[in-house]
Enzyme design. Sequence first.
Site, PDB file in Angstrom:
ATOM      1  N   ARG A   1      -8.968   2.287   9.657  1.00  0.00           N
ATOM      2  CA  ARG A   1      -8.429   0.924   9.782  1.00  0.00           C
ATOM      3  C   ARG A   1      -9.716   0.411  10.468  1.00  0.00           C
ATOM      4  NH1 ARG A   1      -2.704   1.273   9.508  1.00  0.00           N
ATOM      5  NH2 ARG A   1      -1.701  -0.407   9.744  1.00  0.00           N
TER       6      ARG A   1
ATOM      7  N   LYS B   1       0.805  -1.139  -0.080  1.00  0.00           N
ATOM      8  CA  LYS B   1       0.024   0.331   0.069  1.00  0.00           C
ATOM      9  C   LYS B   1       0.897   1.151   0.127  1.00  0.00           C
ATOM     10  CE  LYS B   1      -2.157  -0.061   4.123  1.00  0.00           C
ATOM     11  NZ  LYS B   1      -1.658  -1.258   4.678  1.00  0.00           N
TER      12      LYS B   1
ATOM     13  N   ARG C   1      -0.806  -8.364  13.935  1.00  0.00           N
ATOM     14  CA  ARG C   1      -1.067  -7.218  12.949  1.00  0.00           C
ATOM     15  C   ARG C   1      -2.087  -7.804  11.915  1.00  0.00           C
ATOM     16  NH1 ARG C   1       3.992  -4.583  10.880  1.00  0.00           N
ATOM     17  NH2 ARG C   1       2.580  -3.310   9.825  1.00  0.00           N
TER      18      ARG C   1
ATOM     19  N   ARG D   1      11.533  -2.597  11.028  1.00  0.00           N
ATOM     20  CA  ARG D   1      10.567  -2.182  11.796  1.00  0.00           C
ATOM     21  C   ARG D   1      10.475  -2.862  13.015  1.00  0.00           C
ATOM     22  NH1 ARG D   1       5.549   0.089   8.362  1.00  0.00           N
ATOM     23  NH2 ARG D   1       4.372  -0.697  10.196  1.00  0.00           N
TER      24      ARG D   1
ATOM     25  N   ARG E   1      10.969  -7.065   4.856  1.00  0.00           N
ATOM     26  CA  ARG E   1      10.981  -5.655   4.494  1.00  0.00           C
ATOM     27  C   ARG E   1      11.880  -4.730   5.665  1.00  0.00           C
ATOM     28  NH1 ARG E   1       5.182  -2.697   5.050  1.00  0.00           N
ATOM     29  NH2 ARG E   1       5.118  -3.562   6.947  1.00  0.00           N
TER      30      ARG E   1
END
Length: 210
Positions: free
Chosen positions: A88, A13, A164, A153, A122
């Site tokens: 969200r 995204k 998540r 992260r 990532r």
Amino acid sequence: MNLVFLGPPGAGKGTQAARISQTYDIPHISTGAMLREAIANQTPLGIQAKATIERGELVSDEIVIGIVKERLAQADCAKGYLLDGFPRTVPQAEALDQFSHVEAAVNVDVPAQVIIDRIAGRRMCQVCGEALHVDLLKGSDTCPKCGGKMVQRDDDKPETVRNRLDVYEKQTKPLIDYYRRQNALLDVNGNQPIDEVQADIRRALEEAMK
Ligand code: AMP
């Protein structure tokens, strides 16, 4: 053009949103990036949100709605905006409908297993927020854009990612139906090379804005 981008964590995204915001010259507003900046600057909001984000849970609706409302009132949003990571939850979407009109909700769709692999690889620049997969970094930990350090992260670590994804399924996925009912949903296959996803999003937006 008033846009929101939906999709599970790791769907790409942010990457797609950054490009679309450039193409259409509308501000790219990422609530995740705003919250990470607040944490880095140790503002009262950052201090309050840090533990929640690290657990992979959602910051309260009240807080994020407040941040977004304030941001959309700024002059650069007069010609439109692209919200990445907001709404969200259904209450966030309902609140947004009270103070703005969403013209399209782009849903970047990616199968769960692909997401888990993508998030594990990532890395994000500590300075400019650029996100890249380790395969593209070829062993380097330097940001190709600004020279900052690329790190994982905290909330991309496996134990948090599971949480998540769970939060996404329960709280965010219902937004797909929410925007479908408003006739605003644009479904895009996110499981393709970045440029192809981008081309599909542009085609879908152009068709929707006719
Ligand atoms: P993101 O960069 O969009 O993946 O966001 C990172 C984290 O920030 C999320 O896992 C949440 O903890 C928090 N966050 C970002 N946007 C929202 C939102 N709209 N509502 C609640 N929490 C959010």
